[in-house]
Structures are given as structure tokens and as C-alpha cells.
Enzyme design. Structure first.
Site, PDB file in Angstrom:
ATOM      1  N   GLU A   1      -0.523  -5.365  15.089  1.00  0.00           N
ATOM      2  CA  GLU A   1      -0.391  -5.371  13.633  1.00  0.00           C
ATOM      3  C   GLU A   1       1.067  -5.293  13.189  1.00  0.00           C
ATOM      4  OE1 GLU A   1      -2.164  -3.028   9.718  1.00  0.00           O
ATOM      5  OE2 GLU A   1      -2.667  -2.328  11.725  1.00  0.00           O
TER       6      GLU A   1
ATOM      7  N   GLU B   1       0.797  -1.231   0.000  1.00  0.00           N
ATOM      8  CA  GLU B   1       0.000   0.000   0.000  1.00  0.00           C
ATOM      9  C   GLU B   1       0.831   1.284   0.000  1.00  0.00           C
ATOM     10  OE1 GLU B   1      -4.224  -1.130   2.008  1.00  0.00           O
ATOM     11  OE2 GLU B   1      -2.488  -1.152   3.346  1.00  0.00           O
TER      12      GLU B   1
END
Length: 676
Positions: free
Chosen positions: A613, A469
Site C-alpha cells: 500500500e 483521510e
């Protein structure tokens, strides 16, 4: 790499201490409220997140309950009423962390229960265990045991408090008196922030005494957002007293009459009784764990893999059209939205171990196909274009400041691939015809309209956000292009199996979508890629889960190039999971093991090893990462492969630390696979 290896060793020491590692239980007595990250007990519908404070729960989260409020002007997960918070008084003094000692907390993963135990001075030892009952999707249970060291008076209250975002709170108390039972119901109802949903919760005490000898329950209204019911009881020195709270939380997204249903389900739990509730819950989890991963020779890895699998099982349930968000039911992370995290990272492990649960995840997309068609129409494309972030309705829910909403189109390929893989594992042609084919056809039509036809070999896909991303608005992203090809090929094969006419243009498009290479022979991530750092795996996904790259030499070349492009922090666990998987399949067990540990050990948070994460991150529980790492074990070290003929096993290598790997309950036939 030296820094990473050192940090892994250090973290292992911090967490493990000198204690032996139980494969099924994660325990801690190092409870620091200032450095505490809760662990979740969930049943695929309702999640309860632990707290360091006695008789408190940090969050109660319901799957599928969204409303427009808070961050990003889009739908968000709603916190439910905290229907398990309690107060306990001993001789008129409130029990709190400050006046207790010897606190220990333990997650039992085999039976999905969370226990806190401690001493209250020289007066009592206390423990409580809560469950998100697997057999009852909206119902929870807290079981409390108090052992008196001296004569004492116990006072206990169940506190029902409305989260701040809810409005128009209504509180109710009711006693249902029958010849054989008295049921005290503490109930609350409220509207979600826009008034779209009604959220309700109800609970009741379950006492140990025979009917007629139960303590008297008193209701107290404190304010509009909080009320409670309480009782008191005298205990003799040496006496042990046990009681429970059973409660239900449900919204109008789940039932047309949530207020009455919450009370009915709570009454049902009361009349089932504590022992039957726990027994049915345990049996349901025993059934889930018939599909298991067993590692011989590495106790810490075994416990960690069980934890990852436990969380995946906890965040999904059979028989719904709901799908997990990146943080599952562990809180409000990512607004509770559904991304590619589901289809690419969590779903494959669930699919091979519990296809009946995985069906809920593909049902989620099938039910939202009309919204995806409208999304494609809005963007000038044909077929169905699935949103990057999806919630209740299936419309695009990405905040407008994030370019991933309008441009991260590879999600539509992920949805099509997931549908095809469900057929591959189950071989269910009836499902393929009724539900899989519509998804495959519409996603194939999307990609046939999405490419720009610039001549043979140049059916290009321009202006996308890559799987990596950090690469925004790039052309011919390797993963996007290859995943689009896979959908077009899978849709064509599905048509053949069903005796339908595939659009011949699909294979024409697939044959002309380019996968670019750099001068050194490495697959190029996108047209403008010049060797910069990457956020997460992209090119390496062409070898798995796709089979776009199958030559071992090319797989290794791409691995050795891109593994050096991943920074040491700020990137998600799935990247190292893919490196793990591919190195295991290439026969390099040691390098695979390095990346296996690097994928999650630096991401662990205290005191119960919850995964964040990113390395050093503090936003657990990251179910996406867990899904990727479990895949690295199943499909990497275990060699499982999803094919049109079902699940097969390919050659792989184990780390030298593992004596054997055994995977049980695989696929519809519940097969066993092993590697030694």
C-alpha cells in the site's frame, strides 16, 4: 525529490538484476523465506497465495465469504481450507526447502499460472504448477511433474487442513468406483466462527495411468482439523511422472448445499480431465487479454503494467454481485471489505477494458441499496448513504474506533458516479432505467438532504472525513463537495435520458455547493486547510475523474502546490498515479513518468514485485494502487476519457522512454487506441 529518484533507481537494480524482462512472466530464483511476499493466482472468486515452502500455499481466500470474528468486531474475510497443500516423499524422506536446490518460481500472467521448480539432491527434478481455474469459479488445480534421476519411490499426499478460525470440523473420505474411473474424494466441512456459514472443500487426484493401473489411494485421519490421502509409486531412472490434484472450495454464502456441491464440482473437474481443464482456463485468459495495454520501449514498465492488470482481472469476475477489497483475493487485508477503493480506483480501468466484468461491481452496490437506505435513515438523511466499509450485507462494517465509518461520506458520491459511468461506457438505457437510476436517484436525494443551506453559494457539507483521510471532521472538503455536485448533475441527466422528472432541487443544490480557494488561487482542500501535509490526492481529483476543474492553468497550479504536500513515505500509490495522469494530459511526459515510477517502485516487495500500500510497506497486494496506476496509463498517457457519448480520446503526452502506447479491446465495441 532527489531521495525518491535515487530509491527508484536502486530498487530497479535490485529487482531487475542482469536478466532480461519478460512482458508476461515474473520469475525469481532469489527465494528467501524471511523476506518473501506471496503472489496471488485467482479467478475472481478463489485466490491462492504463494509460499516459499515447496508444495505449500500461504492462503486460500474466497470472495464473498465473511463472518464476525477477529479484528474490530465486524465481518472479516474467512480463510478457506488449504486444499492444495501437499507432502512429497522421495525414498521415504520428506521434500522441504532445506533439502532442495535451484528453486525457481514463476508467475505466467498470460495464463494465470504459478510454477515452482527445483532439484531434490541427485535423485529427482520436480516442478508443480497451480491454477485458479477461470472457467470454474470455485475450482483449483495443481499439476505435478517428477523426473527421476535414479530409481526411486515417490510418495505423495494431499493434506486437507482447517484454518484455526473454523469450528465443528467434519472430515470425509469417499471412493466412487465406476467401470471406467475411480474417484477418491478428500472432503472437509466446518462452521464459520459464529456458525453463520458452512465452509466446505473437496479434492481428488488426477492420474496419468489408464483406468485400472492408477496407484492405490489410502486415507489417513490425523486429528479433527487435518486428514490426508496418499499414494506411492516407483520410478525408474529417466522416467517422468505427472499427476494432479483438482479441488473445490465453496460456502453456504455461494450455494445452499455447499458440502455436496464441493464434491460434485470436484468430480466434474476429475471427469473433465487435466488437459481440458487447462485448455479451457487458458482460452478464458486469452479472451481477457484481448483487452490489453502494450508499451513499446520500456520492458520493465510493460511487465509491471501487465502485473497490475493481471491482478485486477484476477480479483474480479463477470456474472456476480461481488466487489473487490483493497487487497483483492491476496489475503485478509482490510478484512476483505469494500471501500471507495473499488469505485474510484479499480473500477474505471475494468470498466473501459471489460464492461461485462465491471457490471459485477455496480451490481454489488445495487443489491445493497436497501441497506444504504436504512443507513441514511439512521443518520437523519434522505435517499441512500453507502457505508464506508461494506461486506456481505451492505451495512456499515467500519470498526467503531475509525471515524471514517460515520463521517467519510464521499463514498456515496463515488457509488453514484460509478453507476453513471457504467451507463456512459455501455450506453445501456435498459440497465440505466432498471438499476442505474435507482442508485443515482437515491444518492442524489442523499446529497440534497446532506447539505446545510446557508444562502446562495453556501449549500455547505460540514463535518466529514476528506478523501485526504488525515483531514477528519472538516467542512467543505473539495473532493466531497465536487463529487456531490457531480452526482446531482448526473442524476438529473439520467432522468432526462429516461424521460423521467428529475427533482428540480438537485440542480439548485449543485449550483450552490461551494468549492473554495486560497489567497494564492489554489483550490482549498477544506475550510480549515493551512498547507499541511496530505495523505493522498483530494483537490487534484477535481480535474480527474471529475471535470470540476478544467482550466489547464488551474490544474497545474493545484498540482504544483499539492505535490509538495505529500510525504515521501506512508502514503498510498494512488496519489502519484493522479499526478501522473494529470501531467500526461498537460503534455509533460517526463514529469508524468517520474510520478508513474514513484507511485509503485518504492512499494514493491520481493521476490515477485508485489505492490504494497505504501512506500516500504509490507501489506501486499494493494489492488487499489494498481487500479490507480493502470488508470494513469489508460486515461493519462493513453488519453482515454469516459463521456456521456462513450469513450473518447483526449490529447496526452508519453514519456520519452516509451516509443508508443497501444490499448486494445476498449469498451463494448473492443476498440483500439494508440499514442506515439
Amino acid at each position: 525529490m532527489r531521495t525518491t529518484i535515487f530509491s527508484i533507481a536502486l530498487l530497479g537494480t535490485v529487482f531487475a538484476g542482469a536478466q532480461s524482462v519478460d512482458p508476461w512472466k515474473i520469475s525469481t530464483s532469489a527465494i528467501d523465506p524471511n523476506n518473501y511476499y506471496g503472489i496471488t493466482v485467482a479467478n475472481g472468486m478463489i485466490g491462492i497465495v504463494s509460499s516459499p515452502e515447496p508444495f505449500k500455499v500461504k492462503d486460500v481466500v474466497l470472495a464473498g465469504a465473511y463472518d464476525l470474528y477477529g479484528r474490530g468486531r465486524v465481518s472479516n474475510f474467512l480463510r478457506s481450507f488449504n486444499l492444495l497443500n501437499m507432502q512429497l516423499d522421495i525414498d521415504g524422506r520428506r521434500v522441504a526447502a532445506a533439502n532442495t536446490s535451484g528453486m525457481k518460481q514463476e508467475l505466467d500472467m498470460r495464463h494465470a499460472s504459478f510454477t515452482t521448480s527445483f532439484s531434490y539432491g541427485d535423485k529427482a527434478t520436480i516442478s508443480y504448477t497451480y491454477y485458479s481455474l477461470r472457467q470454474l469459479p470455485f475450482t483449483v488445480l495443481m499439476d505435478v511433474t517428477v523426473t527421476a534421476k535414479k530409481d526411486l519411490t515417490l510418495g505423495s499426499a494431499s493434506v486437507m487442513e482447517a484454518p484455526d478460525a473454523l469450528k465443528e470440523v467434519q472430515n470425509y473420505y469417499n471412493e466412487i468406483d465406476r467401470p471406467h474411473v475411480v474417484i477418491s474424494l478428500l472432503t472437509s466441512s466446518a462452521k464459520s466462527p459464529t456458525g453463520k456459514l458452512t465452509m466446505c472443500a473437496s479434492n481428488t487426484f488426477l492420474f496419468s495411468e489408464p483406468h485400472g493401473q492408477e496407484p492405490r489411494v489410502i486415507h489417513e485421519m490425523w486429528d479433527n482439523n487435518m486428514h490426508l490421502m496418499k499414494f506411492s509409486r516407483k520410478l525408474k531412472a529417466g522416467e517422468t511422472y505427472r499427476y494432479s490434484i483438482a479441488g473445490t472450495s465453496i460456502t453456504s454464502a455461494h450455494h445452499e448445499d455447499p458440502l455436496n456441491e464441493a464434491e460434485r464440482m470436484t468430480i466434474f473437474a476429475k471427469l473433465e480431465g487435466r488437459e481440458r481443464l487447462i485448455d479451457f482456463h487458458n482460452k478464458a485468459w486469452d479472451k481477457l487479454w484481448e483487452s490489453d495495454i502494450k508499451i513499446e520501449g520500456d520492458d520493465q514498465s510493460q511487465q509491471d503494467v501487465h502485473s497490475m492488470l493481471y491482478h485486477l482481472y484476477s480479483f474480479v469476475r463477470e456474472g456476480t454481485d461481488l466487489s473487490p477489497s483493497p487487497m483483492g483475493l491476496s489475503g485478509l487485508g482490510y478484512n476483505g471489505h469494500v471501500f471507495w477503493d473499488t469505485e474510484l480506483w479499480m473500477y474505471p480501468s475494468i470498466l473501459v477494458l471489460h464492461p461485462e466484468m465491471a457490471r459485477s461491481l455496480v451490481e454489488y452496490r445495487y443489491q445493497r441499496l436497501p441497506a444504504a437506505r436504512k443507513n441514511a435513515f439512521n443518520h437523519g438523511y434522505k435517499g441512500a448513504m453507502f457505508p464506508w466499509e461494506s461486506a456481505a450485507s451492505g451495512v456499515e462494517e467500519t470498526p467503531v474506533w475509525a471515524l471514517s465509518g460515520p463521517f467519510e461520506h464521499h463514498i456515496t458520491a463515488c457509488v453514484g458516479i460509478a453507476a453513471w459511468n457504467y451507463y456512459c461506457v455501455t450506453q445501456d438505457k435498459e440497465w440505466l432505467r432498471e438499476k442505474g437510476w435507482p442508485v443515482l436517484k437515491e444518492t442524489a436525494d442523499f446529497w440534497a438532504s446532506r447539505v446545510e443551506r446557508n444562502g446562495p453559494g453556501k449549500y455547505e457539507i460540514k463535518n466529514v472525513v476528506a478523501a485526504d483521510e488525515w483531514a477528519e471532521n472538516v467542512d467543505n472538503n473539495a473532493w466531497t463537495n465536487a463529487a456531490a455536485k457531480a452526482v446531482l448533475q448526473n442524476a438529473t441527466e439520467a432522468a432526462r435520458l429516461l424521460g423521467l422528472n428529475a427533482d428540480p432541487d438537485w440542480m439548485n443544490v449543485a449550483a450552490n455547493i461551494p468549492i473554495k480557494k486560497m489567497e494564492n488561487g489554489v483550490t482549498r482542500e477544506h475550510d480549515a486547510y493551512k498547507g499541511e501535509g496530505i495523505k493522498q490526492a483530494d483537490v487534484n481529483l477535481l480535474a480527474y475523474p471529475l471535470k470540476e476543474v478544467s482550466d489547464p492553468a488551474q490544474i497545474r497550479k493545484d498540482l504544483e502546490y499539492y505535490e509538495t504536500r505529500v510525504p515521501n513515505e506512508g502514503t498510498p500509490a494512488m496519489t502519484q498515479a493522479i499526478f501522473t495522469l494529470l501531467y500526461a494530459r498537460l503534455g509533460d511526459g517526463d514529469k508524468a513518468y517520474h510520478f508513474f515510477k514513484d507511485a509503485y517502485v518504492p512499494n514493491l516487495n520481493p521476490p515477485l514485485r508485489v505492490i504494497a500500500e505504501t512506500k516500504g510497506g509490507t501489506n501486499p497486494y494493494f489492488a487499489t494502487g494498481a487500479g490507480g496506476i493502470v488508470q494513469s496509463v489508460l486515461m493519462g498517457f493513453g488519453g482515454l476519457e469516459i463521456t456521456p457519448r462513450g469513450i473518447v480520446q483526449v490529447k496526452s503526452a508519453l514519456p520519452r522512454q516509451w516509443k508508443s502506447l497501444t490499448i486494445t479491446g476498449v469498451g463494448p465495441e473492443k476498440k483500439m487506441f494508440s499514442v506515439k
